[in-house]
Design a protein around this motif. Sequence first.
Motif, PDB file in Angstrom:
ATOM      1  N   SER A  19      49.286  37.920  35.981  1.00  0.00           N
ATOM      2  CA  SER A  19      49.434  36.965  34.711  1.00  0.00           C
ATOM      3  C   SER A  19      50.140  35.718  35.457  1.00  0.00           C
ATOM      4  O   SER A  19      51.017  35.894  36.197  1.00  0.00           O
ATOM      5  N   GLU A  20      49.875  34.539  34.534  1.00  0.00           N
ATOM      6  CA  GLU A  20      50.927  33.314  35.149  1.00  0.00           C
ATOM      7  C   GLU A  20      52.363  33.777  34.693  1.00  0.00           C
ATOM      8  O   GLU A  20      53.207  33.243  35.528  1.00  0.00           O
ATOM      9  N   ALA A  21      52.631  34.307  33.873  1.00  0.00           N
ATOM     10  CA  ALA A  21      53.963  34.759  33.388  1.00  0.00           C
ATOM     11  C   ALA A  21      54.532  35.769  34.507  1.00  0.00           C
ATOM     12  O   ALA A  21      55.629  35.299  34.663  1.00  0.00           O
ATOM     13  N   GLN A  22      53.741  36.724  34.886  1.00  0.00           N
ATOM     14  CA  GLN A  22      54.141  37.507  36.098  1.00  0.00           C
ATOM     15  C   GLN A  22      54.227  36.709  37.286  1.00  0.00           C
ATOM     16  O   GLN A  22      55.218  37.113  38.108  1.00  0.00           O
ATOM     17  N   ALA A  23      53.608  35.731  37.603  1.00  0.00           N
ATOM     18  CA  ALA A  23      53.723  34.778  38.914  1.00  0.00           C
ATOM     19  C   ALA A  23      54.772  33.818  38.748  1.00  0.00           C
ATOM     20  O   ALA A  23      55.774  33.932  39.722  1.00  0.00           O
TER      21      ALA A  23
END
Length: 376
Positions: A19-23
Amino acid sequence: MTSRGADQRAQASAKPAFSEAQARALVEAEFGLRVSEVQPLPSYDDQNFRVRVPRAGDAGGPSEFVLKISNAEASRTPGLIEVQSHVIAFLHQAGFPTASVWPARSGRITSLVSVDCGSRTRSHLVRLLTFLPGRPVAEVPVGPLLLYEIGRLAATLDKTLEEFRHPKLSCLRREDFIWNLRNVPLLEPYLDALGPGPNREMVERVIRLFKDEVTAKLSHFRECINHGDLNDHNILVEPGEPASGDPAFRVSGILDFEDMSYGCYVFEVAIAIMYMMVESRDPVAVGGHVLAGFESVIPLTAAERDALFLLVCGRFCQSLVMAAHSCRLHPENAEYLMITAKTGWKHLQRMLAVGRTAVEEIWFGTARSYGSGDSV
């Protein structure tokens, strides 16, 4: 399914799904950068994000990066990814418009991270590269001058890589790599993705001709390290000085070294020709301008020129067949995977209908008009 087909299925199913948050968290943890924005980028079987970081005062330094997350299958070959990263840095130092590799906190150019996928944990190699400016060639009007520059760029890149050294260089000898142009016959296990009909018959015809007229002559081609994927989305351009009243562009970036392998000089020019044909209104004419640029640096031998037509057809087949196969596995990514197919089948059909002799006359005649010889 053959073992090779199973391997391809495993690689496709192992595409990262961060996800963008994980990235964002990954960049901050592994590379020590404070992230202001993360944006997904299209990709084939890896995952890429555009990353922005705030620029601190007048300290300089890049403010935009690309986070590259390798699929789980590719992440099992860290030596190959290490070599690819060193090639990018080597070419950057040699003056090519490639990205710079941003080291991780550990000082290494790659990091191995694990992610919980529910039923299992997967490991992925991650890298951070500086973001390159420009627009893909696919988005701009392409004239003869830019085609010539792209051909010259392809040859200069291969010639420069003659000087590249690395203790793990043998990783680039990827004998069964489906995207190496010598391996067009390895498409046969994937033809079911096309279903019955004229497209499959066309590919089967190309494979038969390739086996008869190219495979037996591979030993006559000069070997080198190939970028292997100089397509219309992996070459970036910016406006240059207008010439002859038409908008002119110069190459500002070379992307995606994941398909690098030991190949041959003629493979690189064939791949460039094929992808420059994709968006062209006069696709057959494209080849002569790209060839002229390439031969201004590396003139092809008679044997290499003799194989060029089938090599271009073979690359069309690789792109079209593997896109259809990948769409079966990842229908949600079909728009990106089928970019070449929008015009590719029509262009391949036209090439075969016009015929090798007529196409070669156009290509070689155009190359001669630039002052290139017919052969060495």
